[in-house]
Design a protein around this motif. Structure first.
Motif, mmCIF file in Angstrom:
data_model
loop_
_atom_site.group_PDB
_atom_site.id
_atom_site.type_symbol
_atom_site.label_atom_id
_atom_site.label_comp_id
_atom_site.label_asym_id
_atom_site.label_seq_id
_atom_site.Cartn_x
_atom_site.Cartn_y
_atom_site.Cartn_z
ATOM 1 N N ARG A 61 -15.446 -9.271 -23.577
ATOM 2 C CA ARG A 61 -15.551 -9.988 -24.849
ATOM 3 C C ARG A 61 -15.400 -11.484 -24.596
ATOM 4 O O ARG A 61 -14.740 -11.912 -23.661
ATOM 5 N N GLY A 62 -16.035 -12.253 -25.467
ATOM 6 C CA GLY A 62 -15.952 -13.702 -25.343
ATOM 7 C C GLY A 62 -16.451 -14.370 -26.595
ATOM 8 O O GLY A 62 -16.604 -13.721 -27.641
ATOM 9 N N ARG A 63 -16.692 -15.649 -26.463
ATOM 10 C CA ARG A 63 -17.251 -16.416 -27.578
ATOM 11 C C ARG A 63 -18.285 -17.381 -27.020
ATOM 12 O O ARG A 63 -18.206 -17.802 -25.861
ATOM 13 N N TRP A 65 -19.566 -20.598 -26.175
ATOM 14 C CA TRP A 65 -18.961 -21.907 -25.937
ATOM 15 C C TRP A 65 -20.008 -23.002 -26.136
ATOM 16 O O TRP A 65 -19.714 -24.081 -26.623
ATOM 17 N N GLU A 90 -17.517 -18.207 -23.071
ATOM 18 C CA GLU A 90 -16.137 -18.327 -22.615
ATOM 19 C C GLU A 90 -15.490 -16.955 -22.764
ATOM 20 O O GLU A 90 -15.498 -16.376 -23.854
ATOM 21 N N ALA A 92 -12.866 -14.052 -23.333
ATOM 22 C CA ALA A 92 -11.675 -13.944 -24.187
ATOM 23 C C ALA A 92 -10.402 -13.824 -23.362
ATOM 24 O O ALA A 92 -9.379 -14.422 -23.705
ATOM 25 N N ASP A 93 -10.454 -13.058 -22.282
ATOM 26 C CA ASP A 93 -9.248 -12.849 -21.497
ATOM 27 C C ASP A 93 -9.130 -13.804 -20.313
ATOM 28 O O ASP A 93 -8.210 -13.674 -19.504
ATOM 29 N N PRO A 95 -10.072 -17.782 -20.654
ATOM 30 C CA PRO A 95 -10.762 -18.874 -21.336
ATOM 31 C C PRO A 95 -11.296 -19.991 -20.442
ATOM 32 O O PRO A 95 -12.186 -20.713 -20.849
ATOM 33 N N GLY A 124 -18.322 -14.558 -31.723
ATOM 34 C CA GLY A 124 -17.875 -13.522 -30.805
ATOM 35 C C GLY A 124 -19.030 -12.754 -30.214
ATOM 36 O O GLY A 124 -19.996 -12.424 -30.903
ATOM 37 N N LYS A 126 -20.054 -9.672 -26.945
ATOM 38 C CA LYS A 126 -19.565 -8.692 -25.973
ATOM 39 C C LYS A 126 -20.667 -8.456 -24.951
ATOM 40 O O LYS A 126 -21.851 -8.555 -25.264
ATOM 41 N N GLU A 143 -21.042 -9.860 -31.809
ATOM 42 C CA GLU A 143 -20.119 -8.829 -32.272
ATOM 43 C C GLU A 143 -20.310 -8.517 -33.739
ATOM 44 O O GLU A 143 -20.118 -7.402 -34.162
#
Length: 145
Positions: A61-63, A65, A90, A92-93, A95, A124, A126, A143
């Motif tokens: 998972r991320g976002r 950037w 970026e 999530a776990d 950054p 968000g 994935k 997401e």
């Protein structure tokens, strides 16, 4: 690579990344001495200079950037897929770790399968993996649809 057009560069340091991707796992290189994550993979930790490393599994998972929709496509081979996006995600776990890729509607969908108007910084995403010719590459799914 028929669909990806630009092929990833495979080298000794990054080979495990692609091997894990082929198994549907997103992993990032970690220093076995100090625990710092690093990407792109490299032989020496930039923090403690250790040559010992392992590969830590990420949630996938991320976002978003950053992103761009090239106008016109920068390479002629991409013209048929325009408008497509190129994103920096970026994790999530982790950054400080950012991966480049594309947001698509499904792992095996074309690069232009998501309307660029749906993309937003901070959205968000994935990971999803798709096999393209002889390599499995990560792509990103929004997401929220």
């Amino acid at each position: 690579m028929s669909d990806a057009l630009l092929s990833p560069v495979l080298d000794e340091d990054g080979a495990p990344f692609w091997e894990y991707a082929a198994r549907g796992e997103l992993r990032v290189q970690a220093c076995a001495a100090c625990g710092e994550l690093r990407f792109p993979p490299r032989p020496c930790c930039p923090h403690c200079h250790s040559f010992d490393s392992s590969w830590q599994r990420m949630s996938g998972r991320g976002r978003i950037w950053s992103y761009v929709v090239p106008h016109p496509p920068l390479l002629p081979a991409y013209a048929e897929q325009a408008p497509y996006n190129a994103v920096v995600v970026e994790l999530a776990d982790a950054p400080r770790i950012r991966l480049a890729g594309n947001v698509v509607a499904a792992a095996d969908a074309p690069l232009n399968s998501v309307d660029p108007a749906r993309l937003r910084i901070g959205a968000g995403v994935k990971v999803a993996f798709v096999r393209l010719d002889d390599i499995t590459v990560p792509r990103w799914l929004l997401e929220r649809t």
